[in-house]
Design an enzyme around this catalytic site. Structure first.
Site, short mmCIF file in Angstrom:
data_model
loop_
_atom_site.label_atom_id
_atom_site.label_comp_id
_atom_site.label_asym_id
_atom_site.label_seq_id
_atom_site.Cartn_x
_atom_site.Cartn_y
_atom_site.Cartn_z
CG HIS A 79 0.13 6.00 8.11
ND1 HIS A 79 -0.65 5.50 7.09
CD2 HIS A 79 1.04 6.81 7.51
CE1 HIS A 79 -0.24 6.00 5.94
NE2 HIS A 79 0.79 6.79 6.15
CD GLU A 127 -2.98 2.91 8.52
OE1 GLU A 127 -2.72 3.81 7.70
OE2 GLU A 127 -2.31 1.87 8.63
CB SER A 163 1.95 6.35 3.06
OG SER A 163 1.06 7.40 3.35
#
Length: 297
Positions: free
Chosen positions: A268, A238, A147
């Protein structure tokens, strides 16, 4: 069959117990506390050893599994640059240590809003410099992250290259957040984890006075040439799917060795479920294979 049921259950858990807390109205300190508790469900394999350390003057957590190999993985955790820590990511670092046979060093880099850009990047660079001073061959250093940590991974490699420093042997990013301007967010039929309004807030807090299209904030707008071999993993469910695809397209267009893996029906940073969900475990095994393929010797 059991794995299909497990996927369904985990998706529902993320949607009902995680996603509601990633809301812009909830104060960041409370989110940090809640997410830290939620990550307890991401369990490292038995036999992992965790130790506190400093690297390049940055506090960090070292994860070992078995005998240490000749290299090291610098792991940059996710959390929108505002939440998360090495402790929340013990599940990922533990399973990655087991898969690749190298110690994993996860720096506790500074977070926004207390410390906006470039604090996280400066800390990541300091940790990398520390590994070099500790005698690691840069070809035997891999940098990985999820991320925000995925975007930070790419930004770090760009900064090292531009500064004339030796770049790591490989990069691996999971659900990378590489466009904080959110110009082309994906719209999946379902998004079990992220809310667009929350990442909008996180982006504002991290960017501070800088524009979100700054290439070291949003690497998809930067020069990606001359970077180490790059593995990108992303789920189809996502809003950051386009980030991963655009990063892969740009890196490939600029001459980089790039591999994009899209995992259908996953969400995610699904890799947090390694050890439970077979496809998550397999994904981290792919990361380990990528690291092994591009190490020295």
């Amino acid at each position: 069959m059991l794995q299909t049921v497990l996927e369904t259950g985990l998706r529902q858990t993320m949607s009902r117990l995680i996603r509601p807390w990633l809301h812009p109205a909830i104060p960041v300190p409370l989110q940090r506390s809640i997410v830290a508790q939620a990550y307890r469900s991401s369990v490292p394999p038995r036999g992992c050893r965790f130790s506190k350390m400093t690297v390049g003057g940055i506090r960090a957590t070292r994860t070992d599994f078995g005998d240490a190999g000749p290299g090291v993985v610098l792991y940059l955790h996710g959390g929108g640059y505002i939440i998360g820590s090495p402790s929340t990511h013990r599940g990922i670092t533990g399973h990655l240590a087991k898969a690749c046979g190298w110690p994993i060093i996860a720096p506790d880099y500074r977070l926004a809003p207390e410390h906006p850009f470039p604090a996280a990047l400066d800390d990541a660079e300091a940790a990398y410099d520390g590994l070099l001073r500790d005698g690691y061959n840069p070809e035997n250093i891999a940098v990985a992250g999820d991320s925000a940590g995925g975007g930070l991974t790419v930004a770090l490699a760009m900064k090292l290259r531009d500064g004339g420093k030796p770049v790591p042997g490989s990069l691996a990013v999971m659900s990378p957040w590489v466009d904080l301007s959110h110009q082309r967010l994906y719209s999946p039929e379902r998004e079990p984890v992220l809310q667009a309004r929350w990442i909008d807030k996180a982006a504002r807090l991290y960017c501070g006075s800088e524009a979100p299209i700054h290439p070291l904030i949003s690497p998809v707008f930067g020069d990606l040439s001359g970077l180490p071999p790059l593995l990108i993993q992303v789920g189809s469910e996502e809003i950051l799917l386009n980030d991963a695809q655009r990063l892969a397209e740009a890196a490939t267009r600029q001459g980089n060795e790039t591999t994009l893996e899209i995992f259908n029906s996953l969400w995610h940073v699904f890799q947090v479920h390694a050890g439970q969900l077979d496809r998550a475990t397999d994904a981290l095994n792919d990361v380990a294979a990528h690291i092994s393929q591009h190490r020295a010797g």
